[in-house]
Design a protein around this motif. Structure first.
Motif, PDB file in Angstrom:
ATOM      1  N   THR A 151       8.866  -8.102  -5.881  1.00  0.00           N
ATOM      2  CA  THR A 151       8.542  -8.488  -4.507  1.00  0.00           C
ATOM      3  C   THR A 151       7.160  -7.993  -4.081  1.00  0.00           C
ATOM      4  OG1 THR A 151       9.777  -6.566  -3.775  1.00  0.00           O
ATOM      5  CG2 THR A 151      10.927  -8.685  -3.707  1.00  0.00           C
ATOM      6  N   ILE A 152       6.779  -6.816  -4.573  1.00  0.00           N
ATOM      7  CA  ILE A 152       5.478  -6.260  -4.203  1.00  0.00           C
ATOM      8  C   ILE A 152       4.871  -5.655  -5.453  1.00  0.00           C
ATOM      9  CG2 ILE A 152       4.260  -4.621  -2.679  1.00  0.00           C
ATOM     10  CD1 ILE A 152       6.855  -4.510  -0.993  1.00  0.00           C
ATOM     11  N   SER A 153       3.543  -5.743  -5.609  1.00  0.00           N
ATOM     12  CA  SER A 153       2.900  -4.987  -6.680  1.00  0.00           C
ATOM     13  C   SER A 153       1.547  -4.500  -6.199  1.00  0.00           C
ATOM     14  CB  SER A 153       2.768  -5.837  -7.938  1.00  0.00           C
ATOM     15  OG  SER A 153       1.847  -6.877  -7.705  1.00  0.00           O
ATOM     16  N   GLY A 154       1.075  -3.446  -6.807  1.00  0.00           N
ATOM     17  CA  GLY A 154      -0.218  -2.898  -6.396  1.00  0.00           C
ATOM     18  C   GLY A 154      -0.440  -1.560  -7.063  1.00  0.00           C
ATOM     19  N   SER A 155      -1.516  -0.864  -6.650  1.00  0.00           N
ATOM     20  CA  SER A 155      -1.752   0.448  -7.226  1.00  0.00           C
ATOM     21  C   SER A 155      -0.735   1.425  -6.650  1.00  0.00           C
ATOM     22  CB  SER A 155      -3.171   0.919  -6.917  1.00  0.00           C
ATOM     23  OG  SER A 155      -3.224   1.363  -5.577  1.00  0.00           O
ATOM     24  N   GLY A 156      -0.523   2.525  -7.353  1.00  0.00           N
ATOM     25  CA  GLY A 156       0.437   3.524  -6.900  1.00  0.00           C
ATOM     26  C   GLY A 156       0.139   3.979  -5.485  1.00  0.00           C
ATOM     27  N   GLN A 157      -1.136   4.223  -5.195  1.00  0.00           N
ATOM     28  CA  GLN A 157      -1.525   4.714  -3.872  1.00  0.00           C
ATOM     29  C   GLN A 157      -1.295   3.651  -2.796  1.00  0.00           C
ATOM     30  OE1 GLN A 157      -2.176   7.877  -3.130  1.00  0.00           O
ATOM     31  NE2 GLN A 157      -1.766   8.238  -5.312  1.00  0.00           N
ATOM     32  N   GLU A 158      -1.643   2.413  -3.106  1.00  0.00           N
ATOM     33  CA  GLU A 158      -1.424   1.323  -2.145  1.00  0.00           C
ATOM     34  C   GLU A 158       0.043   1.255  -1.736  1.00  0.00           C
ATOM     35  OE1 GLU A 158      -4.794  -1.587  -4.034  1.00  0.00           O
ATOM     36  OE2 GLU A 158      -2.760  -2.386  -3.891  1.00  0.00           O
ATOM     37  N   LEU A 159       0.901   1.275  -2.751  1.00  0.00           N
ATOM     38  CA  LEU A 159       2.326   1.144  -2.472  1.00  0.00           C
ATOM     39  C   LEU A 159       2.863   2.368  -1.725  1.00  0.00           C
ATOM     40  CD1 LEU A 159       2.187  -1.379  -4.192  1.00  0.00           C
ATOM     41  CD2 LEU A 159       4.317  -0.676  -5.269  1.00  0.00           C
ATOM     42  N   LEU A 160       2.302   3.529  -2.062  1.00  0.00           N
ATOM     43  CA  LEU A 160       2.734   4.758  -1.406  1.00  0.00           C
ATOM     44  C   LEU A 160       2.444   4.688   0.096  1.00  0.00           C
ATOM     45  CD1 LEU A 160       4.067   7.294  -2.479  1.00  0.00           C
ATOM     46  CD2 LEU A 160       1.814   8.251  -2.920  1.00  0.00           C
ATOM     47  N   HIS A 161       1.392   3.924   0.464  1.00  0.00           N
ATOM     48  CA  HIS A 161       1.027   3.838   1.877  1.00  0.00           C
ATOM     49  C   HIS A 161       1.408   2.509   2.513  1.00  0.00           C
ATOM     50  CE1 HIS A 161      -1.643   7.044   0.242  1.00  0.00           C
ATOM     51  NE2 HIS A 161      -1.049   7.665   1.257  1.00  0.00           N
ATOM     52  N   ASP A 162       2.095   1.666   1.761  1.00  0.00           N
ATOM     53  CA  ASP A 162       2.533   0.379   2.296  1.00  0.00           C
ATOM     54  C   ASP A 162       3.751   0.594   3.195  1.00  0.00           C
ATOM     55  OD1 ASP A 162       3.971  -2.065   2.606  1.00  0.00           O
ATOM     56  OD2 ASP A 162       2.943  -2.900   0.847  1.00  0.00           O
ATOM     57  N   PRO A 163       3.642   0.217   4.484  1.00  0.00           N
ATOM     58  CA  PRO A 163       4.757   0.491   5.408  1.00  0.00           C
ATOM     59  C   PRO A 163       6.081  -0.136   4.962  1.00  0.00           C
ATOM     60  CG  PRO A 163       3.001  -0.793   6.494  1.00  0.00           C
ATOM     61  CD  PRO A 163       2.496  -0.419   5.134  1.00  0.00           C
ATOM     62  N   LYS A 164       6.019  -1.336   4.375  1.00  0.00           N
ATOM     63  CA  LYS A 164       7.263  -1.982   3.934  1.00  0.00           C
ATOM     64  C   LYS A 164       7.939  -1.168   2.839  1.00  0.00           C
ATOM     65  CE  LYS A 164       5.563  -6.132   3.241  1.00  0.00           C
ATOM     66  NZ  LYS A 164       5.440  -7.490   2.692  1.00  0.00           N
ATOM     67  N   VAL A 165       7.091  -0.685   1.883  1.00  0.00           N
ATOM     68  CA  VAL A 165       7.631   0.119   0.792  1.00  0.00           C
ATOM     69  C   VAL A 165       8.165   1.429   1.343  1.00  0.00           C
ATOM     70  CG1 VAL A 165       7.046   1.332  -1.344  1.00  0.00           C
ATOM     71  CG2 VAL A 165       6.088  -0.934  -0.885  1.00  0.00           C
ATOM     72  N   ARG A 166       7.424   2.027   2.268  1.00  0.00           N
ATOM     73  CA  ARG A 166       7.858   3.306   2.832  1.00  0.00           C
ATOM     74  C   ARG A 166       9.213   3.160   3.519  1.00  0.00           C
ATOM     75  NH1 ARG A 166       4.269   7.058   2.142  1.00  0.00           N
ATOM     76  NH2 ARG A 166       5.535   8.520   3.336  1.00  0.00           N
ATOM     77  N   GLU A 167       9.333   2.078   4.238  1.00  0.00           N
ATOM     78  CA  GLU A 167      10.578   1.862   4.971  1.00  0.00           C
ATOM     79  C   GLU A 167      11.752   1.613   4.018  1.00  0.00           C
ATOM     80  OE1 GLU A 167      12.467  -1.188   8.284  1.00  0.00           O
ATOM     81  OE2 GLU A 167      10.414  -1.467   7.600  1.00  0.00           O
ATOM     82  N   ALA A 168      11.499   0.750   3.023  1.00  0.00           N
ATOM     83  CA  ALA A 168      12.607   0.315   2.180  1.00  0.00           C
ATOM     84  C   ALA A 168      12.976   1.337   1.113  1.00  0.00           C
ATOM     85  CB  ALA A 168      12.273  -1.023   1.534  1.00  0.00           C
ATOM     86  N   TYR A 169      11.969   1.997   0.536  1.00  0.00           N
ATOM     87  CA  TYR A 169      12.270   2.785  -0.662  1.00  0.00           C
ATOM     88  C   TYR A 169      11.934   4.261  -0.557  1.00  0.00           C
ATOM     89  CZ  TYR A 169      12.609  -1.921  -2.279  1.00  0.00           C
ATOM     90  OH  TYR A 169      12.956  -3.226  -2.388  1.00  0.00           O
ATOM     91  N   LEU A 170      11.216   4.648   0.490  1.00  0.00           N
ATOM     92  CA  LEU A 170      10.853   6.056   0.566  1.00  0.00           C
ATOM     93  C   LEU A 170      11.629   6.761   1.666  1.00  0.00           C
ATOM     94  CD1 LEU A 170       7.017   5.680  -0.041  1.00  0.00           C
ATOM     95  CD2 LEU A 170       8.797   6.207  -1.698  1.00  0.00           C
ATOM     96  N   GLY A 171      12.643   6.087   2.166  1.00  0.00           N
ATOM     97  CA  GLY A 171      13.549   6.719   3.105  1.00  0.00           C
ATOM     98  C   GLY A 171      12.926   7.039   4.461  1.00  0.00           C
ATOM     99  N   GLU A 172      11.964   6.199   4.894  1.00  0.00           N
ATOM    100  CA  GLU A 172      11.357   6.446   6.200  1.00  0.00           C
ATOM    101  C   GLU A 172      11.741   5.359   7.181  1.00  0.00           C
ATOM    102  OE1 GLU A 172       7.179   6.908   6.356  1.00  0.00           O
ATOM    103  OE2 GLU A 172       7.228   8.723   5.120  1.00  0.00           O
ATOM    104  N   ILE A 173      11.912   5.759   8.445  1.00  0.00           N
ATOM    105  CA  ILE A 173      12.188   4.754   9.461  1.00  0.00           C
ATOM    106  C   ILE A 173      10.869   4.429  10.155  1.00  0.00           C
ATOM    107  CG2 ILE A 173      13.428   4.289  11.606  1.00  0.00           C
ATOM    108  CD1 ILE A 173      15.438   6.524  10.307  1.00  0.00           C
ATOM    109  N   ALA A 174      10.448   3.192  10.034  1.00  0.00           N
ATOM    110  CA  ALA A 174       9.144   2.811  10.570  1.00  0.00           C
ATOM    111  C   ALA A 174       9.189   2.746  12.092  1.00  0.00           C
ATOM    112  CB  ALA A 174       8.733   1.460  10.013  1.00  0.00           C
TER     113      ALA A 174
END
Lengths: 245, 310
Positions: A222-245
């Protein structure tokens, strides 16, 4: 530090599909791995990450799409031949031979090799990389702790001298301190020139170490990019890093 | 006391043969979770092929030393049995690898009938006398305890086969791959092991052992016939279960223990039952043991896994 390589990828998946009977677990995945990269594949449970990894290692076969390694199609090649071609998988749950000793487990990694002197040298390198393993050589592997077993599983895979190392959830069930150590080992392995594809639930940690990453959901990327990009991507943060946006 | 010692010697001879056959059962079980009930028939094929080979060599190359014929018989029987074992695995069991557990069991029994019938067609229904190539005159080894040279050969050859197998399994790359495959086929294949090849090798090695056992049994009793594999096969299976199926040391211990129990039982059953039963009822002991082990200790003497799959 996106590590882009203009050369052709060492592994390329195009529209890759894998099915278990009628149930399609991987529904058309495009994925490229370039030599020397550490790439992670993250996503929720049941997203198809492990299935994708098993299809690359050859314990499952594609039901559609294509897969090439070093420019040649490897679709249909059984797992034991893919290892000889340089693809090693550290399977989910480590896959240690619990009734064999630690040393026998490591030597199983070198099963296909005939270069005795080089194998011994590689054993020494594994001991340097994983000192804990050396202390336990003659112990039956089933008696080891989870972290030690994971170290043995990684050491064993390295003894095949892989060009491409696949790791399936190396952090699973391990204490945070040990997980950090294992990621350092993986990073060292990558630095030594091995291409690494890592499947992880622990997305935060995996992205931090990765050059690039793919996010998988419902059998698709669904998403691809550099590690840092994904680490700061709000969608990724919300879905997979356990953060509530 | 002399009776006891004599029966212990006899028990060791029979037990060492059971042990060699039991290794074939236990190796296949260890790697596939399958009880290869056709294993006893491989033993029979070994004895009959050796008989034909010996008869042939005696007619084309007369005047050789009897031991030379014996060795030639073994050298022909072993590769033939290895080929039979490989063919069984390749044609009957491989395609049932992932089938429900009853399918390979029934197939094994079918293969057993098939081999017996083929042997009956080739060698006929009659008992053939097996040439006594090794001396059968008893030699007194301790006061009042006798052993024949053929018995000594049996124990010696069996011990050599067992030692050879243990070295193969514990000390070589191939043996390590066999143990790894026994524990986890999938992970073994991830190590570059061609697990189909390892499984085939397991059948081939087990069949070579069965061939030797068959020649030993025929030499000891002086007869060979198409159904001679059934009872030793069943007893060796009992020995494997007794020791803990899937466990190599267990198969060897189980074989020796079973041989001893049977021989001692046969020596005393007449006294114990006041003449009501005699030594021809010795088979009772093997199956009594099988029953007791399966009820009270299904993992066997040394095994850690339950024989849950036929």
């Amino acid at each position: 530090m996106p590590h882009t390589n203009p050369a052709s990828p060492i592994l390329q998946l195009r529209g890759a599909q894998v099915a278990y009977g009628q149930i399609q677990a991987v529904k058309g995945v495009d994925l490229d791995l370039f030599a020397g990269e550490l790439v992670s594949l993250i996503g929720a449970n049941g997203a198809g990450k492990t299935t994708t990894l098993n299809a690359i290692a050859g314990t499952l076969q594609l039901s559609g799409g294509s897969m090439s390694y070093g420019g040649d199609s490897i679709a249909g090649l059984p797992a034991h031949k893919r290892l000889r071609a340089g693809i090693a998988l550290v399977p989910e749950g480590r896959g240690i031979f619990t009734r064999l000793t630690v040393e026998e487990n490591l030597r199983m990694g070198a099963y296909t090799r005939k270069d005795k002197a080089e194998i011994e040298a590689d054993m020494q390198r594994v001991y340097e990389l994983l000192p804990r393993v050396k202390e336990r050589l003659q112990q039956v592997a089933g008696t080891l702790s989870g972290g030690e077993q994971q170290m043995v599983a990684i050491g064993r895979a390295l003894l095949s001298r892989p060009k491409l190392l696949l790791l399936d959830e190396p952090s699973m069930g391990l204490a945070p301190l040990i997980v950090e150590k294992i990621f350092e080992v993986i990073h060292t392995v990558m630095k030594q020139g091995v291409t690494v594809l890592l499947v992880e639930q622990n997305a935060n940690l995996a992205l931090g170490y990765s050059n690039r990453a793919y996010v998988m959901d419902g059998g698709k990327i669904t998403i691809s990019g550099s590690g840092q990009e994904l680490l700061h991507d709000p969608k990724v943060r919300e879905a997979y890093l356990g953060e509530i946006a | 006391m002399q009776t006891l010692l004599q029966q212990i010697v006899n028990g060791l001879v029979v037990g060492s043969v059971y042990a060699v056959v039991a290794l074939g059962y236990t190796m296949v079980y260890g790697i596939l979770g399958l009880i290869n009930f056709a294993h006893g028939e491989v033993l029979m094929v070994g004895a009959l092929v050796a008989l034909s080979a010996i008869t042939f060599f005696q007619s084309v190359l007369p005047d050789l030393h009897p031991i030379a014929y014996f060795v030639m018989g073994l050298l022909v029987a072993m590769p033939v049995c290895m080929a039979v074992g490989y063919t069984i695995e390749r044609t009957a069991y491989r395609r049932l690898r992932n089938a429900p557990r009853l399918a390979p069991l029934i197939t094994a029994i079918g293969v057993s009938f098939l081999l017996q019938t083929l042997a009956m067609i080739i060698w006929g229904r009659n008992y053939h006398s097996f040439p006594q190539l090794i001396q059968t005159a008893p030699i007194e080894i301790v006061a009042g305890v006798f052993m024949t040279p053929v018995q000594m050969t049996t124990v010696g050859v069996s011990a050599a086969m067992m030692i050879g197998l243990v070295i193969l399994v514990t000390r070589t790359n191939m043996g390590r791959a066999m143990r790894a495959t026994a524990e986890n086929h999938r992970v073994a294949s991830l190590m570059g092991v061609d697990t189909n090849r390892i499984i085939a090798l397991t059948f081939i090695i087990g069949s070579a052992l069965a061939a030797v056992a068959g020649v030993m049994i025929a030499s000891n009793y002086g007869v060979a016939h198409y159904s001679m594999g059934f009872l030793p096969g069943l007893k060796a299976f009992t020995a494997a279960v007794l020791g803990g199926i899937g466990n190599l040391a267990g198969a060897m211990v189980g074989g020796i223990v079973l041989g001893l129990v049977e021989a001692i039982g046969a020596g005393y059953i007449e006294t114990w039952t006041g003449g009501w039963l005699n030594s021809s009822y010795q088979d009772i002991f093997a199956f009594l043991i099988l029953g007791i082990v399966l009820i009270f200790r299904p993992t066997g003497l040394l095994g850690e896994r339950v024989a849950d799959r036929a």
